[in-house]
Design a protein around this motif. Structure first.
Motif, PDB file in Angstrom:
ATOM      1  N   UNK A  43       0.836  -1.200   0.000  1.00  0.00           N
ATOM      2  CA  UNK A  43       0.000   0.000   0.000  1.00  0.00           C
ATOM      3  C   UNK A  43       0.874   1.255   0.000  1.00  0.00           C
ATOM      4  N   UNK A  44       0.902   1.934  -1.157  1.00  0.00           N
ATOM      5  CA  UNK A  44       1.648   3.189  -1.299  1.00  0.00           C
ATOM      6  C   UNK A  44       0.690   4.369  -1.467  1.00  0.00           C
ATOM      7  N   UNK A  45      -0.570   4.202  -1.159  1.00  0.00           N
ATOM      8  CA  UNK A  45      -1.553   5.252  -1.433  1.00  0.00           C
ATOM      9  C   UNK A  45      -1.168   6.564  -0.744  1.00  0.00           C
ATOM     10  N   UNK A  46      -1.220   7.641  -1.516  1.00  0.00           N
ATOM     11  CA  UNK A  46      -0.917   8.961  -0.983  1.00  0.00           C
ATOM     12  C   UNK A  46       0.543   9.217  -0.682  1.00  0.00           C
ATOM     13  N   UNK A  64      -1.543   2.256  -5.333  1.00  0.00           N
ATOM     14  CA  UNK A  64      -0.761   3.458  -5.606  1.00  0.00           C
ATOM     15  C   UNK A  64      -1.672   4.670  -5.832  1.00  0.00           C
ATOM     16  N   UNK A  65      -2.861   4.610  -5.280  1.00  0.00           N
ATOM     17  CA  UNK A  65      -3.823   5.691  -5.467  1.00  0.00           C
ATOM     18  C   UNK A  65      -3.284   7.020  -4.932  1.00  0.00           C
ATOM     19  N   UNK A  83      -3.664   2.691  -9.744  1.00  0.00           N
ATOM     20  CA  UNK A  83      -2.967   3.956  -9.904  1.00  0.00           C
ATOM     21  C   UNK A  83      -3.955   5.113 -10.082  1.00  0.00           C
ATOM     22  N   UNK A  84      -5.164   4.956  -9.597  1.00  0.00           N
ATOM     23  CA  UNK A  84      -6.191   5.988  -9.741  1.00  0.00           C
ATOM     24  C   UNK A  84      -5.721   7.312  -9.145  1.00  0.00           C
TER      25      UNK A  84
END
Length: 213
Positions: A43-46, A64-65, A83-84
């Motif tokens: 989880x790399x979101x943000x 990757x959101x 990637x959204x």
């Protein structure tokens, strides 16, 4: 592995590291070297991954959101990754595999995507202005309303792709395969279609015949 130290940006050299399913959301990972790393489901979101190295990394199903991904993904596996809303402007994605990836409102302006596998991906409305897509596989890809102005699609394969209302002004489609593609009302002002295959393509509303001159 000290995840908190990684999240805080204290580590910069982690090539080949195993971070499968780890939570690195909202982290400062600028210039981090993750070349060849196992990042399946990570989880790399943000997170900020600007100028990071992820070449050859396995990001299958990674989140990757809304991340800053202006980084190096050369040959990376991004299948089914999310990637959204991610920022990929100018990123190096040459030879990467993006099959099944979620790319809603991601920005690829000026990105390097030559040889990338985007088969069947939904790129509706995505910003690809000036992107390098030479030789990319875009078969059956949904590019409805996408911005491909000034993009280089020389030799790209767009068989059965949906290019309805797509902005292709000034784009280079020389030698591209557009067989069976839907170009309904696409903007083609200044588009180079020399040697392009438009067999069975829909060009209604473009002002073109099926045999470009």
């Amino acid at each position: 592995m000290d995840i908190e130290a990684i999240r805080a940006g204290k580590h910069k050299q982690l090539p080949g590291v195993d971070l499968e399913d780890e939570d690195l959301s909202e982290s400062q990972l600028e210039k981090l070297n993750l070349a060849g790393a196992n990042l399946v489901g990570t989880d790399f979101s943000g997170s900020n991954l600007k100028s990071a190295r992820l070449d050859g990394a396995n990001l299958l199903g990674a989140n990757l959101q809304q991340a800053d991904l202006r980084a190096n993904f050369l040959g990376a596996n991004l299948m089914q990754a999310d990637l959204s809303h991610a920022d990929l402007r100018g990123s190096n994605l040459r030879g990467a595999n993006l099959m099944g990836a979620k790319l809603v409102q991601a920005s690829f302006a000026g990105a390097f995507l030559s040889g990338t596998n985007l088969t069947g991906v939904n790129l509706q409305g995505v910003d690809l202005r000036g992107a390098d897509l030479r030789g990319a596989n875009l078969n059956s890809t949904n590019l409805k309303g996408a911005n491909l102005a000034q993009a280089d699609l020389q030799g790209a394969s767009l068989s059965e792709a949906n290019l309805e209302e797509t902005d292709l002004r000034g784009a280079n489609l020389r030698g591209a395969n557009l067989a069976g593609a839907n170009l309904l009302c696409a903007e083609l002002e200044g588009t180079n279609l020399e040697g392009a295959n438009l067999e069975s393509a829909c060009v209604i509303g473009t002002g073109l015949s099926k045999s470009p001159v």
